[in-house]
Design a protein around this motif. Structure first.
Motif, PDB file in Angstrom:
ATOM      1  N   TYR A 182       0.840  -1.201   0.000  1.00 59.85           N
ATOM      2  CA  TYR A 182       0.000   0.000   0.000  1.00 59.85           C
ATOM      3  C   TYR A 182       0.883   1.262   0.000  1.00 59.85           C
ATOM      4  N   ALA A 183       1.961   1.198   0.796  1.00 60.59           N
ATOM      5  CA  ALA A 183       2.835   2.367   0.908  1.00 60.59           C
ATOM      6  C   ALA A 183       3.530   2.676  -0.424  1.00 60.59           C
ATOM      7  N   VAL A 184       4.004   1.633  -1.112  1.00 63.16           N
ATOM      8  CA  VAL A 184       4.665   1.850  -2.407  1.00 63.16           C
ATOM      9  C   VAL A 184       3.692   2.484  -3.399  1.00 63.16           C
ATOM     10  N   LEU A 185       2.483   1.910  -3.476  1.00 63.88           N
ATOM     11  CA  LEU A 185       1.491   2.455  -4.407  1.00 63.88           C
ATOM     12  C   LEU A 185       1.053   3.856  -3.969  1.00 63.88           C
ATOM     13  N   GLY A 186       0.982   4.072  -2.649  1.00 71.28           N
ATOM     14  CA  GLY A 186       0.630   5.413  -2.151  1.00 71.28           C
ATOM     15  C   GLY A 186       1.680   6.448  -2.519  1.00 71.28           C
ATOM     16  N   VAL A 187       2.957   6.056  -2.464  1.00 62.67           N
ATOM     17  CA  VAL A 187       4.032   6.966  -2.878  1.00 62.67           C
ATOM     18  C   VAL A 187       3.898   7.289  -4.370  1.00 62.67           C
ATOM     19  N   CYS A 188       3.585   6.273  -5.179  1.00 62.18           N
ATOM     20  CA  CYS A 188       3.401   6.506  -6.617  1.00 62.18           C
ATOM     21  C   CYS A 188       2.240   7.470  -6.874  1.00 62.18           C
ATOM     22  N   LEU A 189       1.124   7.277  -6.148  1.00 58.18           N
ATOM     23  CA  LEU A 189      -0.023   8.181  -6.317  1.00 58.18           C
ATOM     24  C   LEU A 189       0.336   9.606  -5.916  1.00 58.18           C
ATOM     25  N   THR A 190       1.096   9.723  -4.819  1.00 57.13           N
ATOM     26  CA  THR A 190       1.503  11.058  -4.364  1.00 57.13           C
ATOM     27  C   THR A 190       2.406  11.733  -5.400  1.00 57.13           C
ATOM     28  N   LEU A 191       3.327  10.953  -5.960  1.00 59.86           N
ATOM     29  CA  LEU A 191       4.196  11.499  -6.999  1.00 59.86           C
ATOM     30  C   LEU A 191       3.390  11.997  -8.188  1.00 59.86           C
ATOM     31  N   MET A 192       2.452  11.167  -8.622  1.00 60.08           N
ATOM     32  CA  MET A 192       1.639  11.542  -9.781  1.00 60.08           C
ATOM     33  C   MET A 192       0.836  12.807  -9.498  1.00 60.08           C
ATOM     34  N   SER A 193       0.281  12.863  -8.291  1.00 61.89           N
ATOM     35  CA  SER A 193      -0.525  14.037  -7.945  1.00 61.89           C
ATOM     36  C   SER A 193       0.328  15.295  -7.891  1.00 61.89           C
ATOM     37  N   ARG A 194       1.519  15.188  -7.294  1.00 69.20           N
ATOM     38  CA  ARG A 194       2.377  16.371  -7.144  1.00 69.20           C
ATOM     39  C   ARG A 194       2.978  16.837  -8.466  1.00 69.20           C
ATOM     40  N   LEU A 195       3.425  15.872  -9.287  1.00 70.66           N
ATOM     41  CA  LEU A 195       4.233  16.242 -10.445  1.00 70.66           C
ATOM     42  C   LEU A 195       3.449  16.358 -11.749  1.00 70.66           C
ATOM     43  N   VAL A 196       2.411  15.563 -11.925  1.00 75.42           N
ATOM     44  CA  VAL A 196       1.677  15.636 -13.198  1.00 75.42           C
ATOM     45  C   VAL A 196       0.187  15.901 -13.013  1.00 75.42           C
ATOM     46  N   ARG A 197      -0.214  16.276 -11.804  1.00 74.41           N
ATOM     47  CA  ARG A 197      -1.592  16.701 -11.512  1.00 74.41           C
ATOM     48  C   ARG A 197      -2.625  15.629 -11.888  1.00 74.41           C
ATOM     49  N   VAL A 198      -2.376  14.393 -11.464  1.00 68.51           N
ATOM     50  CA  VAL A 198      -3.307  13.304 -11.747  1.00 68.51           C
ATOM     51  C   VAL A 198      -3.419  12.398 -10.526  1.00 68.51           C
ATOM     52  N   VAL A 199      -4.652  12.047 -10.147  1.00 70.26           N
ATOM     53  CA  VAL A 199      -4.859  10.932  -9.224  1.00 70.26           C
ATOM     54  C   VAL A 199      -5.088   9.720 -10.114  1.00 70.26           C
ATOM     55  N   ASN A 200      -4.073   8.902 -10.263  1.00 65.79           N
ATOM     56  CA  ASN A 200      -4.077   7.848 -11.275  1.00 65.79           C
ATOM     57  C   ASN A 200      -4.800   6.604 -10.765  1.00 65.79           C
ATOM     58  N   PHE A 201      -6.085   6.461 -11.138  1.00 58.26           N
ATOM     59  CA  PHE A 201      -6.860   5.307 -10.701  1.00 58.26           C
ATOM     60  C   PHE A 201      -6.386   4.011 -11.360  1.00 58.26           C
ATOM     61  N   ALA A 202      -5.588   4.122 -12.423  1.00 54.48           N
ATOM     62  CA  ALA A 202      -5.066   2.926 -13.105  1.00 54.48           C
ATOM     63  C   ALA A 202      -3.686   2.520 -12.591  1.00 54.48           C
ATOM     64  N   PRO A 211       7.980  15.294 -22.239  1.00 54.05           N
ATOM     65  CA  PRO A 211       8.868  14.156 -21.927  1.00 54.05           C
ATOM     66  C   PRO A 211       9.015  13.907 -20.433  1.00 54.05           C
ATOM     67  N   LEU A 212       9.066  14.998 -19.658  1.00 52.57           N
ATOM     68  CA  LEU A 212       9.204  14.815 -18.212  1.00 52.57           C
ATOM     69  C   LEU A 212       7.966  14.164 -17.605  1.00 52.57           C
ATOM     70  N   SER A 213       6.790  14.599 -18.061  1.00 52.38           N
ATOM     71  CA  SER A 213       5.547  14.009 -17.545  1.00 52.38           C
ATOM     72  C   SER A 213       5.462  12.523 -17.894  1.00 52.38           C
ATOM     73  N   ILE A 214       5.785  12.194 -19.158  1.00 49.42           N
ATOM     74  CA  ILE A 214       5.717  10.789 -19.576  1.00 49.42           C
ATOM     75  C   ILE A 214       6.726   9.954 -18.792  1.00 49.42           C
ATOM     76  N   ALA A 215       7.889  10.528 -18.503  1.00 47.69           N
ATOM     77  CA  ALA A 215       8.897   9.805 -17.709  1.00 47.69           C
ATOM     78  C   ALA A 215       8.375   9.493 -16.304  1.00 47.69           C
ATOM     79  N   VAL A 216       7.641  10.446 -15.710  1.00 50.55           N
ATOM     80  CA  VAL A 216       7.056  10.201 -14.380  1.00 50.55           C
ATOM     81  C   VAL A 216       6.054   9.052 -14.444  1.00 50.55           C
TER      82      VAL A 216
END
Length: 286
Positions: free
Chosen positions: A15-35, A184-189
């Protein structure tokens, strides 16, 4: 009780790993990634297919599966960065529901609707604590969550790419006017978070319910973990994931309330939302 709490840490690490990924996505590319979990699930299922059907070694099949997950996430990121670059966070997040459903359906078609026969990459006890055996999977997932959060913080604070990513997340228009290439930076994230999700799921899947729906729905406890940090703080996302796992392990030890374990992420989310909105709720109640 201690055994139950420690047993829950393996799931808590995931859960923590996936939560970190969600936080990264939200902070850097403005998405709560449900996928987020679904891309990891699809990569993990692809790894199993490579091993079973093609006869590849486990390590090679796992690497290819992880790459497939990363490329899938990058493809979704390309769509978001190309056609939804100016859209709101809500619209960009809603878009990810489509890939979530698509990946679940595609996995049913390609791999069937039954749990997959994962071969454990990591197995066996790591050490004992207080008479309770702690598995290597638990150590691996918790370490992965902590290392990912620390590594991301270092990259964001100490590197040129990190500075560019922070500029794009905080002042996107100014950053683009200064010549920072956002796409490119967004896609890399997207790619990196897809890779991290697949690695975590491949490690934990042999010891959990590993059908497509169960793995994809890991997005719920992951979102609960990220919510503890307000989708901004990586350390609290790690703490939230581990706390949720420990609570789940403890509740599972008590027969009278064992069923509550399935609803813990939802209760966690409701309590956090009420707490963050407490002023408005109390004002309305008055």
């Amino acid at each position: 009780m201690l055994q139950g709490a420690i047993a829950g840490l393996a799931a808590g690490g995931l859960y923590a790993v996936l939560g970190v990924c969600l936080t990264l996505m939200s902070r850097l590319v403005r998405v709560v990634n449900f996928a987020q979990a679904a891309t990891g699930m699809f990569g993990a299922f692809t790894a199993v297919w490579f091993v079973r059907e093609i006869g590849l070694p486990i390590w090679l099949g796992s690497i290819l599966g992880v790459l497939v997950a990363g490329l899938l996430a990058a493809a979704i990121g390309f769509i978001a960065a190309t056609w939804l670059a100016e859209a709101s966070t809500t619209t960009r997040s809603a878009m990810t529901v489509g890939p979530l459903l698509l990946l679940i359906s595609l996995s049913f078609i390609l791999f069937g609707n039954k749990p997959q026969p994962f071969t454990p990459i990591i197995a066996g006890p790591a050490f004992s604590f207080g008479g309770v055996v702690i598995s290597q999977v638990t150590v691996a997932t918790v370490a992965m969550a902590v290392i990912t959060a620390v590594a991301v913080r270092i990259v964001l604070r100490r590197t040129r790419v990190g500075t560019q990513l922070r500029a794009l997340s905080e002042r996107p228009t100014t950053a683009e006017l200064l010549g920072i290439r956002s796409r490119p930076l967004s896609i890399a994230v997207w790619f990196v978070t897809g890779v991290i999700s697949a690695i975590a799921i491949i490690i934990v899947a042999p010891s959990q319910s590993n059908d497509a729906t169960s793995l994809s729905m890991l997005i719920v406890p992951a979102a609960a973990a990220a919510l503890l940090g307000g989708f901004r703080r990586l350390d609290l996302a790690v703490l939230g994931g581990l706390l949720l796992g420990v609570l789940g392990g403890l509740v599972a030890q008590i027969d009278e309330v064992a069923l509550v374990r399935n609803f813990l992420p939802f209760l966690f989310i409701v309590v956090l939302l009420l707490w963050t909105q407490r002023k408005e709720v109390w004002d309305a109640a008055r």
